[in-house]
Design a protein around this motif. Structure first.
Motif, PDB file in Angstrom:
ATOM      1  N   ALA A   1      47.904  36.448  44.050  1.00 60.09           N
ATOM      2  CA  ALA A   1      49.053  35.885  43.336  1.00 60.09           C
ATOM      3  C   ALA A   1      50.203  35.600  44.294  1.00 60.09           C
ATOM      4  O   ALA A   1      50.900  34.580  44.174  1.00 60.09           O
ATOM      5  CB  ALA A   1      49.503  36.845  42.239  1.00 60.09           C
ATOM      6  N   ALA A   2      50.404  36.479  45.265  1.00 60.84           N
ATOM      7  CA  ALA A   2      51.500  36.307  46.219  1.00 60.84           C
ATOM      8  C   ALA A   2      51.294  35.068  47.085  1.00 60.84           C
ATOM      9  O   ALA A   2      52.229  34.300  47.335  1.00 60.84           O
ATOM     10  CB  ALA A   2      51.621  37.550  47.097  1.00 60.84           C
ATOM     11  N   VAL A   3      50.062  34.848  47.539  1.00 61.25           N
ATOM     12  CA  VAL A   3      49.767  33.699  48.400  1.00 61.25           C
ATOM     13  C   VAL A   3      50.021  32.390  47.666  1.00 61.25           C
ATOM     14  O   VAL A   3      50.600  31.443  48.214  1.00 61.25           O
ATOM     15  CB  VAL A   3      48.306  33.758  48.891  1.00 61.25           C
ATOM     16  CG1 VAL A   3      47.902  32.440  49.547  1.00 61.25           C
ATOM     17  CG2 VAL A   3      48.120  34.905  49.880  1.00 61.25           C
ATOM     18  N   GLU A   4      49.602  32.322  46.404  1.00 58.81           N
ATOM     19  CA  GLU A   4      49.661  31.060  45.665  1.00 58.81           C
ATOM     20  C   GLU A   4      50.943  30.885  44.846  1.00 58.81           C
ATOM     21  O   GLU A   4      51.120  29.875  44.177  1.00 58.81           O
ATOM     22  CB  GLU A   4      48.449  30.957  44.728  1.00 58.81           C
ATOM     23  CG  GLU A   4      47.111  30.968  45.454  1.00 58.81           C
ATOM     24  CD  GLU A   4      46.943  29.785  46.397  1.00 58.81           C
ATOM     25  OE1 GLU A   4      47.585  28.736  46.154  1.00 58.81           O
ATOM     26  OE2 GLU A   4      46.185  29.912  47.371  1.00 58.81           O
ATOM     27  N   GLY A   5      51.831  31.863  44.900  1.00 57.06           N
ATOM     28  CA  GLY A   5      53.094  31.722  44.177  1.00 57.06           C
ATOM     29  C   GLY A   5      53.021  32.067  42.710  1.00 57.06           C
ATOM     30  O   GLY A   5      53.696  31.442  41.883  1.00 57.06           O
ATOM     31  N   HIS A   6      52.224  33.091  42.377  1.00 57.73           N
ATOM     32  CA  HIS A   6      52.065  33.453  40.969  1.00 57.73           C
ATOM     33  C   HIS A   6      52.447  34.906  40.686  1.00 57.73           C
ATOM     34  O   HIS A   6      52.040  35.461  39.662  1.00 57.73           O
ATOM     35  CB  HIS A   6      50.623  33.201  40.524  1.00 57.73           C
ATOM     36  CG  HIS A   6      50.194  31.772  40.664  1.00 57.73           C
ATOM     37  ND1 HIS A   6      50.895  30.729  40.106  1.00 57.73           N
ATOM     38  CD2 HIS A   6      49.137  31.217  41.322  1.00 57.73           C
ATOM     39  CE1 HIS A   6      50.295  29.589  40.405  1.00 57.73           C
ATOM     40  NE2 HIS A   6      49.237  29.853  41.141  1.00 57.73           N
TER      41      HIS A   6
ATOM     42  N   GLY B   1      32.262  37.660  46.782  1.00 56.29           N
ATOM     43  CA  GLY B   1      33.183  38.764  46.559  1.00 56.29           C
ATOM     44  C   GLY B   1      34.328  38.448  45.624  1.00 56.29           C
ATOM     45  O   GLY B   1      35.199  39.285  45.390  1.00 56.29           O
ATOM     46  N   HIS B   2      34.357  37.249  45.076  1.00 53.24           N
ATOM     47  CA  HIS B   2      35.447  36.837  44.192  1.00 53.24           C
ATOM     48  C   HIS B   2      35.203  37.395  42.795  1.00 53.24           C
ATOM     49  O   HIS B   2      34.084  37.370  42.287  1.00 53.24           O
ATOM     50  CB  HIS B   2      35.509  35.316  44.143  1.00 53.24           C
ATOM     51  CG  HIS B   2      36.891  34.775  44.026  1.00 53.24           C
ATOM     52  ND1 HIS B   2      37.959  35.243  44.754  1.00 53.24           N
ATOM     53  CD2 HIS B   2      37.403  33.776  43.248  1.00 53.24           C
ATOM     54  CE1 HIS B   2      39.047  34.565  44.447  1.00 53.24           C
ATOM     55  NE2 HIS B   2      38.739  33.669  43.529  1.00 53.24           N
ATOM     56  N   THR B   3      36.257  37.876  42.158  1.00 55.43           N
ATOM     57  CA  THR B   3      36.151  38.420  40.806  1.00 55.43           C
ATOM     58  C   THR B   3      36.974  37.573  39.843  1.00 55.43           C
ATOM     59  O   THR B   3      37.871  36.830  40.264  1.00 55.43           O
ATOM     60  CB  THR B   3      36.677  39.869  40.749  1.00 55.43           C
ATOM     61  OG1 THR B   3      38.111  39.845  40.894  1.00 55.43           O
ATOM     62  CG2 THR B   3      36.065  40.732  41.841  1.00 55.43           C
ATOM     63  N   PRO B   4      36.713  37.675  38.539  1.00 52.83           N
ATOM     64  CA  PRO B   4      37.538  36.926  37.581  1.00 52.83           C
ATOM     65  C   PRO B   4      39.020  37.284  37.649  1.00 52.83           C
ATOM     66  O   PRO B   4      39.876  36.403  37.519  1.00 52.83           O
ATOM     67  CB  PRO B   4      36.922  37.308  36.230  1.00 52.83           C
ATOM     68  CG  PRO B   4      35.489  37.599  36.541  1.00 52.83           C
ATOM     69  CD  PRO B   4      35.527  38.281  37.883  1.00 52.83           C
ATOM     70  N   ILE B   5      39.337  38.564  37.882  1.00 52.36           N
ATOM     71  CA  ILE B   5      40.751  38.935  37.917  1.00 52.36           C
ATOM     72  C   ILE B   5      41.432  38.343  39.152  1.00 52.36           C
ATOM     73  O   ILE B   5      42.582  37.897  39.094  1.00 52.36           O
ATOM     74  CB  ILE B   5      40.929  40.479  37.856  1.00 52.36           C
ATOM     75  CG1 ILE B   5      42.404  40.846  37.708  1.00 52.36           C
ATOM     76  CG2 ILE B   5      40.320  41.158  39.058  1.00 52.36           C
ATOM     77  CD1 ILE B   5      43.026  40.389  36.416  1.00 52.36           C
ATOM     78  N   HIS B   6      40.720  38.283  40.288  1.00 56.51           N
ATOM     79  CA  HIS B   6      41.276  37.620  41.472  1.00 56.51           C
ATOM     80  C   HIS B   6      41.453  36.119  41.215  1.00 56.51           C
ATOM     81  O   HIS B   6      42.460  35.522  41.609  1.00 56.51           O
ATOM     82  CB  HIS B   6      40.367  37.830  42.685  1.00 56.51           C
ATOM     83  CG  HIS B   6      40.480  39.181  43.313  1.00 56.51           C
ATOM     84  ND1 HIS B   6      39.818  40.283  42.825  1.00 56.51           N
ATOM     85  CD2 HIS B   6      41.194  39.614  44.383  1.00 56.51           C
ATOM     86  CE1 HIS B   6      40.109  41.341  43.575  1.00 56.51           C
ATOM     87  NE2 HIS B   6      40.940  40.964  44.529  1.00 56.51           N
TER      88      HIS B   6
ATOM     89  N   ALA C   1      41.929  34.616  38.344  1.00 60.28           N
ATOM     90  CA  ALA C   1      43.047  34.403  37.423  1.00 60.28           C
ATOM     91  C   ALA C   1      44.384  34.549  38.145  1.00 60.28           C
ATOM     92  O   ALA C   1      45.320  33.777  37.913  1.00 60.28           O
ATOM     93  CB  ALA C   1      42.956  35.391  36.263  1.00 60.28           C
ATOM     94  N   ALA C   2      44.475  35.534  39.046  1.00 58.58           N
ATOM     95  CA  ALA C   2      45.715  35.738  39.799  1.00 58.58           C
ATOM     96  C   ALA C   2      45.981  34.570  40.740  1.00 58.58           C
ATOM     97  O   ALA C   2      47.109  34.081  40.853  1.00 58.58           O
ATOM     98  CB  ALA C   2      45.626  37.042  40.589  1.00 58.58           C
ATOM     99  N   GLU C   3      44.940  34.109  41.408  1.00 60.76           N
ATOM    100  CA  GLU C   3      45.075  33.013  42.368  1.00 60.76           C
ATOM    101  C   GLU C   3      45.435  31.703  41.685  1.00 60.76           C
ATOM    102  O   GLU C   3      46.191  30.888  42.223  1.00 60.76           O
ATOM    103  CB  GLU C   3      43.763  32.863  43.130  1.00 60.76           C
ATOM    104  CG  GLU C   3      43.769  31.817  44.214  1.00 60.76           C
ATOM    105  CD  GLU C   3      42.448  31.797  44.969  1.00 60.76           C
ATOM    106  OE1 GLU C   3      41.818  30.731  45.015  1.00 60.76           O
ATOM    107  OE2 GLU C   3      42.053  32.852  45.495  1.00 60.76           O
ATOM    108  N   SER C   4      44.905  31.498  40.479  1.00 61.94           N
ATOM    109  CA  SER C   4      45.120  30.233  39.767  1.00 61.94           C
ATOM    110  C   SER C   4      46.350  30.257  38.868  1.00 61.94           C
ATOM    111  O   SER C   4      46.722  29.226  38.308  1.00 61.94           O
ATOM    112  CB  SER C   4      43.878  29.897  38.929  1.00 61.94           C
ATOM    113  OG  SER C   4      42.733  29.815  39.751  1.00 61.94           O
TER     114      SER C   4
ATOM    115  N   ALA D   1      38.460  31.667  34.405  1.00 61.87           N
ATOM    116  CA  ALA D   1      39.634  32.143  35.141  1.00 61.87           C
ATOM    117  C   ALA D   1      40.105  31.107  36.156  1.00 61.87           C
ATOM    118  O   ALA D   1      41.306  30.873  36.314  1.00 61.87           O
ATOM    119  CB  ALA D   1      39.309  33.458  35.843  1.00 61.87           C
ATOM    120  N   ILE D   2      39.166  30.482  36.841  1.00 56.99           N
ATOM    121  CA  ILE D   2      39.514  29.472  37.842  1.00 56.99           C
ATOM    122  C   ILE D   2      40.221  28.286  37.197  1.00 56.99           C
ATOM    123  O   ILE D   2      41.207  27.762  37.722  1.00 56.99           O
ATOM    124  CB  ILE D   2      38.240  28.991  38.571  1.00 56.99           C
ATOM    125  CG1 ILE D   2      37.688  30.100  39.465  1.00 56.99           C
ATOM    126  CG2 ILE D   2      38.518  27.731  39.388  1.00 56.99           C
ATOM    127  CD1 ILE D   2      36.291  29.824  39.983  1.00 56.99           C
ATOM    128  N   ALA D   3      39.719  27.867  36.041  1.00 54.21           N
ATOM    129  CA  ALA D   3      40.212  26.638  35.417  1.00 54.21           C
ATOM    130  C   ALA D   3      41.302  26.867  34.377  1.00 54.21           C
ATOM    131  O   ALA D   3      41.837  25.906  33.821  1.00 54.21           O
ATOM    132  CB  ALA D   3      39.038  25.893  34.780  1.00 54.21           C
TER     133      ALA D   3
END
Length: 342
Positions: A273-278, A233-238, A240-243, A208-210
């Motif tokens: 997603a909002a923070v990173e523009g996604h 506390g980081h999850t794969p869905i978070h 994926a949203a962040e990246s 998800a990160i990459a």
């Protein structure tokens, strides 16, 4: 001859231009600024065959540069091991370690040149030889995309889930670097892909990160697996949203309850997603007042995060703030009022 530069000759492959007495042990082991000798350079560029056999000895070809690499390391990495005398391609010499514990075997594995080793030399215990960070030959191949050139008999359940010092398995390394597609599909199961590192990251976190969730079998991308939390506390869905890779999750599995799940800070994937523009990657039907106004544990909302990070244009039209009037600007400056969603 004046201005003899054997390092340059080693790179060009022009040793034949020099009289034999210039190609002495002393001249061929003279170091440049990186500690490389002409033998290092010749090994890298495949020009050892131009040198007299008398100088192709273990004493000279195992000299280390400043990083601890020998000419044998460089030849293994560049695929020029066929230039080496067979007497040097032995188990002991191929286990010579650099400053970080890399051996010529690790270098050959990383570059996909294990086929240049003598027949029968590579064994399971050599495959599992570890660097100082605990990486086996398979970890190096997984990182560099050379698993498809690794002898197939060594790709087993046991070897693929063997961890390095950080608990990263070969599968973690492949997931992070986008090379899970080089692993036979029957090894890509929930059991193997959900193995945890020391930080409790799974292969889904790494992918998800990459941006390689598309290499995870769809049946593994379940709600329960996508909300598994690491120690931070980081999850794969978070992740994926962040990246910006929510689009790699099958649409039927990207559900509202996934997008409003919380991490340890109370952030949802919509916050990330909002923070990173996604936010543009989030299906429109999930962007409404209820979801965009969810507050994290410090009171922040996805709407506020998008606005404050310069991504208001990704919000649905009805949630985009209108330009303030001169009077509103005055109130904001004096502290008598605050911008919306602040």
């Amino acid at each position: 001859m004046d201005n003899v530069d054997l390092h340059a000759a080693a790179r060009r492959g022009s040793f034949a231009e020099f009289p034999p007495d210039y190609l002495s042990a002393a001249s061929l082991t003279a170091r440049n600024a990186s500690g490389n000798t002409p033998l290092h350079i010749a090994a890298k560029y495949g020009h050892l065959g131009q040198l007299p056999a008398a100088v192709l000895t273990p004493a000279l070809l195992l000299v280390k540069n400043d990083a601890g690499y020998t000419p044998l390391h460089l030849a293994a990495r560049e695929g020029t091991l066929t230039e080496f005398p067979a007497a040097l391609l032995t188990r002991d010499y191929l286990l010579t370690r650099s400053n970080s514990g890399l051996t010529p075997l690790h270098q050959a594995a990383a570059a996909g040149h294990l086929d240049q080793l003598p027949t029968g030399l590579l064994t399971l215990d050599l495959v599992l030889t570890k660097t100082d960070s605990g990486n086996s030959l398979l970890h190096e191949a997984a990182e560099n995309g050379a698993l498809d050139r690794f002898p197939a008999q060594f790709l087993t359940h046991a070897t693929l889930v063997s961890p390095n010092i950080s608990g990263e398995t070969v599968l973690h390394t492949a997931a992070l670097n986008g090379h899970l597609d080089q692993i036979p599909p029957h090894f890509l199961t929930a059991e193997t892909l959900l193995q945890k590192t020391a930080n409790h990251d799974t292969c889904l976190h790494a992918a998800a990160i990459a941006g390689h969730l598309d290499q995870i079998p769809p049946e593994v991308l379940t709600h329960d697996h996508l909300v598994l939390a690491s120690k931070s506390g980081h999850t794969p869905i978070h992740a994926a949203a962040e990246s910006g890779f929510l689009g790699q999750i099958p649409r039927e599995r990207l559900t509202l309850d996934l997008l409003i799940s919380r991490n340890d800070f109370g952030d949802t994937p919509l916050h990330a997603a909002a923070v990173e523009g996604h936010l543009k990657d989030v299906p429109r039907e999930f962007l409404n007042r209820a979801t965009l106004m969810i507050r994290n544990y410090t009171g922040g909302t996805p709407i506020g995060a998008a606005i404050h990070n310069g991504h208001a244009d990704q919000l649905p039209e009805e949630f985009r703030p209108k330009p303030p009037t001169p009077f509103q600007k005055f109130l904001y400056r004096t502290g008598f009022s605050r911008p919306p969603y602040s």
